[in-house]
Enzyme design. Structure first.
Site: not given
Length: 1251
Positions: A614-616
């Site tokens: 989920g982390e960009s």
């Protein structure tokens, strides 16, 4: 080829072309017979041409002459032929040019003036000439003759026939001639294009017969002719040399018998058959006249029969022709997998037969395709996923494979021993065992009998081929894997074997056995890695699956090819910024081959191997690695730099989210997407067509980015198939083999085969396997005979052993395995003593507290294994309680409370186990709620189940089954919902409705069910709180928790007015909490359903009482308005939160309207409350707060300035109508209301309070 006078000598030998069959016969007699036959056919044709419709009518000479002139050319050619038939020096017919006697008949066939009867007679004559082999491939002019016949058939105009019967008769003859032409001895002289023309002509007649609804005879004949033509064509494939053939090149014939059609036409015909499978829906007849077949199933069966014939006749020769083989590898197998479960059992049966034929002849080239067919079709359908009818057919198809002599050993060697492929043999065995011996008892089914037959066949094949008398000793059978090798893509090199043939064979066997052993260890490592990354890596190093320390490539291969590895963990590892992780990411990406793939297909293939974190920043690192690999392998040169590929990848991810996220209201258009990607290709634009193609691909088929759905992984998508086909090009070919070696001993762990697997691993693993061979489980299964004290001591010993008392584990893996082993035995012990669980378990329950105080106690493995085992026990207890006698109701409730108390103790020891074991816990809870809900008899049981259902249901992998169980529980007419578990049910429903990952339609449905549950309250209220169904299980027992819960409920009922009011307020509070979630749609739906709940309660005469009504306002409606007001003001103070502010204002307006609606609805009851004056002031204060909030948040331009006066007017008018608010002397209510209206809504003061 001219004949001399000497050739007619009676004593001369027969011509060289004549076959020596039976007694010698004078060839002149056969030629004379042919002349007579031709003469008869000519005479018959002349008679039909000359025949008038009415032979007795008189025609003037001029008219008769005109008719004669119409057919003059046809008649003259026929007469000329008849003049040549019996000439004494004519010679043998085989040595004559066939056009001499065929042309007159073919002219009639192609003539537009000839009557239908004449065309039919001419076709019959040609058919007779072909069937008696008047000419063959050696006859002069034979090539032109066969092409002339085919041209005449294709040029025969049917539209000139007005009579449908005549047309059908001619079509039947055309079909017969076509079939005879392809089976004639001169048929090999046809060119590739001519064969395709013949097939196309026959198929057109098939379509015409089906589309015009002709007689059954014509339809069946047309299809039979199509079958015969294909048989004649593909029967010649084994005689053609390797390659695809060049049509008219004589070199393509294996026998050198002359020029003719080759594999090229067979490629075209087979491609046509595959297109029939693909376009089956387009071939079905429609009202506008398109299509011909009656149904898609009809098209599928027709094409599958033809494909089957082609494979059966082509056989192994298909593998010698690359284009034909590619059609089977790429197109045919995809259609077989795709359509296997979409039609009737007959279609599935034909598909299974086709796959079996392909296995017979071409399995060396179809390794991955066969694996996909087994995993996506046979094993899935055999498991019952598509209904019992298809299941029975699939099991029959699977048994057909098992009956093949070498199927078992070949599946084991090629799949179970290949680290890159699935364990097909193992999966087949498990499925047959599960089908033959189902867990649920019942009458014997045909599927059980078939599965048992398959098991017997499999075991018999293995047993018959194991050389028991030649068992090798242990040293010769041992496998050494004491060193690291990058075995994932390792292949057997026959040149590196031993000196002799026997030595080489044994070396290959050892190579295969080592691969299998490593594959088993990889599966164990994956299981450890899913639970704890460090434990997984430690096990990899222990088993020499990665070097010490691990190097990037081996770790990348582990992440890429290990079955059962958690894809979320793979994504998190690859996105980590650590230097080693970045190297692994590069090696991981280099395992993909994107050559020739377009960007979205490559991206789909890449993202199917893991789940994006989920982390960009992690997403960026992963997409950068992908873009670099794709840029290096691009073949079109579309991208000038790898940065362009990276930007477009990121844009595709954003487009995918925009188009397929239901929360995004305004979707991106194609023009927006193209505009967003301008000048990204080294300051130039990418081709518009390329971007447009990507847009349409994403819009029609979403990329699976964050989903972990098992259904998506189980579907054969086009992108997954494209990747499979590409991998099959580089995959090690299928290895045909037999049982003549040591591999056959490893199937059932016979002799010392089981010990060979102990050559690596810890001493604990060896001991564990020895314990398993000793069948220790039998001791625990028969523990029902032990006395109570001995049983308690045994259970206590297992609990303390699982807690680590008196021992020190050498590795975390050993600890985990020991704990799991102990709890498995404890579950087995409980299962054998369910009848006295309430007696022997309480002392064991006290041991849990003692174990948690041990110095070396580790809650993670203990609680993790315990909760899974305890849920298995709970399932057994609850299912047994449903069938228990009434006199044992007290014992069953006590047992249930004990087991759920134990479960609560376990997850409170380590709450993280609810995440690590969510799938196992969710599966047990869903089974209890869907299959045995009637057996849950205690409030503690319901509270525990519903609470853990909501906790484990927060995970994407368990959400679907958890929410389905919740909806089913609330949708079954309240069969299992009672006043004792109602509050827990509502609380669980709130948990799912407010969940962030819950789709909008699911949350909406749950909220609707929550509101409709008011009907249960009404029913219970009217029946005096006697619950239907299983309520007796709560009220009649001596359970302490049931008693305390009941007493508490009664006290609350007396305090709040009655029990119905108490439960209604529980429901209303849950809906109020839902109205505060982030999603606007859910908030508004919750407010709406709350209003519906009040309306249902009022319509059903649910007596809330004055105190209950005031409590509804104070605890629910006032609280909801206050909370929404506070949140609106909070958002209004944030910068850039205008959208959230407007959204919250809309919900506040709906809540304010609900306040007015419920006030009017409950006014008669509210007015009776002693605190009505204070309550009314609270209503006015909320109206004033709404206006002030509107002014603060919207600057006076909001909706409350208009809404609040209207609501106040409505409420006050209703109060006046009910004489609650009247201008009496000394009435404080009137005075207070008059003063407040002046401040809140001065615009309506004069109307409401005229002077």
């Amino acid at each position: 080829m001219a004949r001399t006078a000497g050739d007619d000598d009676d004593d001369g030998p027969p011509p060289a072309y004549a076959a020596q069959r039976g007694p010698r016969r004078d060839p002149r007699l056969k030629d004379l017979g042919i002349s007579c036959m031709l003469n008869t056919e000519v005479a018959a044709l002349l008679a039909v041409i000359r025949r008038r419709p009415d032979p007795y009518s008189y025609l003037p000479p001029a008219v008769a002459a005109a008719e004669e002139a119409t057919f003059a050319g046809l008649i003259s050619s026929l007469k000329a032929l008849r003049g040549l038939l019996f000439q004494p020096r004519h010679g043998a017919w085989r040595c004559s040019d066939p056009s001499t006697y065929l042309t007159p008949f073919l002219d009639v066939v192609q003539s537009e003036e000839a009557p239908p009867a004449a065309t039919g007679v001419a076709l019959s004559s040609v058919l007779k000439i072909l069937r008696i082999d008047v000419f063959d491939e050696c006859s002069p002019g034979a090539r032109d003759a066969v092409h002339a016949i085919l041209a005449a058939l294709t040029n025969c105009r049917m539209e000139r026939f007005a009579d449908a019967g005549a047309e059908e008769a001619v079509l039947l003859r055309v079909l017969q001639v076509l079939a005879a032409l392809l089976r004639a001895r001169a048929a090999p002289l046809l060119s590739d294009s001519s064969v395709c023309t013949a097939v196309n002509t026959c198929f057109q007649i098939v379509q015409h017969a089906a589309g015009s609804r002709s007689s059954e005879l014509l339809q069946r004949t047309a299809r039979h002719c199509m079958h015969e033509i294909l048989q004649a064509v593909f029967a010649r494939l084994p005689d053609i040399r390797d390659g695809d053939g060049d049509g008219d090149d004589p070199a393509v014939l294996g026998g050198g018998s002359g020029a003719g059609f080759g594999a090229r036409c067979m490629v075209d015909v087979f491609s046509f058959l595959c297109s029939l499978l693909l376009n089956a829906s387009d071939m079905v007849a429609t009202p506008d006249g398109q299509g011909a077949f009656t149904s898609e199933e009809d098209v599928m069966l027709f094409s599958l029969v033809l494909v089957n014939s082609a494979v059966e006749l082509g056989g192994e020769a298909i593998g010698k022709h690359a284009k034909l083989l590619r059609l089977i590898q790429d197109d045919l197998f995809y259609h077989l997998i795709h359509y296997a479960t979409e039609y009737s059992p007959l279609v599935l049966s034909m598909i299974c037969s086709t796959a079996l034929n392909l296995y017979h002849f071409l399995r060396r080239f179809l390794k991955l395709q066969l694996e996909a067919f087994f995993m996506f079709v046979l094993l899935r359908v055999c498991g019952g996923a598509n209904g019992p009818q298809l299941q029975e057919v699939a099991v029959e198809g699977l048994i057909s494979f098992i009956r093949q002599p070498t199927f078992v050993i070949e599946m084991y060697v090629n799949y179970d021993c290949d680290p890159l492929l699935r364990n097909v043999f193992e999966e087949v065995g498990k499925l047959l065992c599960k089908a033959a011996f189902p867990a649920a008892p019942g009458p014997m089914t045909p599927v059980q009998l078939q599965a048992f037959e398959g098991l017997v066949s499999m075991i018999t094949t293995i047993a018959d081929n194991v050389e028991v008398d030649k068992a090798p000793d242990h040293d010769a059978y041992a496998v050494d894997v004491s060193e690291f090798r990058l075995f994932w893509t390792e292949r057997w090199d026959s040149s590196g074997g031993g000196g002799g043939a026997g030595t080489e064979r044994e070396t290959w066997v050892d190579f295969v056995r080592k691969r299998k052993l490593r594959k088993k260890k990889v599966a164990i490592a994956a299981n450890h890695y899913n639970r704890d990354q460090k434990k997984g890596v430690e096990f990899l190093k222990l088993c020499h699956l990665v070097p010490t320390p691990p190097e990037p490539r081996s770790m990348a291969y582990f992440l890429r090819y290990s079955p059962g590895l958690d894809k979320n963990k793979i994504g998190e590892f690859l996105g980590d910024p650590d230097e080693f992780n970045l190297k692994v990411l590069k090696e991981f990406t280099e395992t993909f081959d994107f050559t020739g793939a377009i960007l979205d297909t490559a991206l789909r293939t890449y993202l199917e191997a893991f789940r994006l974190p989920g982390e960009s920043q992690k997403i960026q690192r992963i997409l950068e690695a992908f873009s670099e690999r794709f840029f290096e392998q691009q073949t079109t040169g579309v991208f000038a730099t790898k940065d362009a590929a990276f930007i477009l990848c990121y844009s595709l991810i954003m487009l995918n989210t925009d188009l397929h996220n239901p929360q995004v209201k305004k979707k991106m258009s194609e023009e927006d997407f193209i505009r967003n990607n301008r000048a990204i290709n080294d300051k130039k634009d990418l081709p518009r067509e390329y971007l447009s193609e990507l847009f349409h691909s994403i819009s029609t088929n979403a990329i699976t980015v964050f989903s972990t759905s098992a259904a998506a992984a189980a579907e054969m998508t086009p992108s997954r198939w494209a990747d499979l086909v590409k991998r099959s090009r580089a995959m090690e070919p299928f290895t045909p083999c037999d049982f003549k070696h040591k591999l056959s001993r490893e199937f059932l762990s016979l002799d010392s085969g089981g010990e060979s697997l102990l050559s690596v691993g810890s001493e604990f693993e060896n001991n564990l396997k020895i314990i398993q061979q000793c069948q220790v489980g039998a001791i625990f299964k028969e523990s029902g005979k032990l006395p109570d004290e001995a049983l308690q001591n045994l259970g206590r010993a297992l609990i303390f052993a699982a807690g680590g008392k008196g021992q020190k584990f050498s590795t975390p893996i050993e600890e985990e395995e020991t704990v799991g082993f102990c709890w498995d035995l404890l579950a087995l012990l409980v299962s054998a003593n369910l009848h006295r669980f309430a007696t022997f378990w309480p002392p064991l329950l006290d041991c849990f507290n003692a174990v948690s105080q041990l110095p070396l106690f580790s809650p993670c493995p203990f609680a993790e294994k315990a909760i899974v085992a305890l849920f298995r026990v709970a399932v057994r207890l609850v299912s047994a309680a449903a069938a228990a006698a009434p006199q044992r109701a007290v014992d069953t409730r006590v047992s249930e409370e004990l087991v759920f108390k134990s479960i609560n103790m376990m997850w409170k020891l380590d709450k993280e186990i609810l995440d690590t074991c969510c799938e196992a816990i969710s599966e047990s809870i869903v089974r209890l709620l869907t299959e045995h809900a009637g057996g849950v008899q205690t409030p503690l049981g319901w509270k525990t189940l519903l609470h853990l259902l909501t906790v484990t249901g927060r995970h994407p992998e368990t959400f679907d089954q958890s929410v389905a169980a919740m909806v089913k529980l609330m949708s079954d007419g309240g069969a299992h919902v009672t006043r004792f578990n109602y509050a827990a049910v509502i609380e669980a429903a709130f948990g799912f409705a407010a969940l962030k990952i819950s789709p909008l339609d699911v949350s909406t449905r749950i909220l609707e069910l929550m509101a409709e549950s008011v009907n249960w309250l009404i029913q219970w209220h009217k029946s005096g709180y006697s619950d239907p169904g299983n309520s007796a299980g709560f009220s009649g027992g001596s359970s302490s928790s049931a008693s305390s819960s009941s007493a508490s409920s009664v006290e609350d009922a007396s305090r709040m007015g009655n029990l119905a009011a108490n439960m209604f307020i529980k429901l209303a509070e849950a809906l109020r909490k839902t109205s505060l979630v982030r999603r606007e749609e859910i908030r508004c739906q919750a407010v709406f359903e709350l209003g519906r709940a009040f309306n249902l309660a009022a319509a059903g005469d649910l007596d809330l009482g004055p105190a209950g009504c005031l409590a509804c306002f104070n605890l629910v409606i006032f609280a909801m308005v206050d909370d929404l007001t506070e949140k609106t003001l909070e958002y209004s103070r944030r910068e850039g939160a205008e959208r959230e502010t407007r959204s919250m204002e809309g919900t506040l307006a709906a809540a304010a309207e609900l306040l007015a609606d419920v006030f009017v609805l409950l006014l008669p009851t509210l007015a009776q409350a002693p605190g009505f004056r204070t309550f009314w002031l609270g209503v006015l204060r909320r109206m004033d707060t709404c206006i002030k909030c509107d002014l603060a948040a919207g600057g006076g331009a909001g909706v409350m300035l208009e809404l609040v006066p209207r609501m106040l007017k409505r409420m006050i008018m209703e109060m006046k109508a009910k004489e609650v608010l009247v201008p009496r002397e000394g009435d404080e209510l009137w005075e207070i209301t008059h003063i407040q209206i002046q401040w809140i809504a001065p615009a309506v003061k004069d109307e409401l309070f005229p002077e």
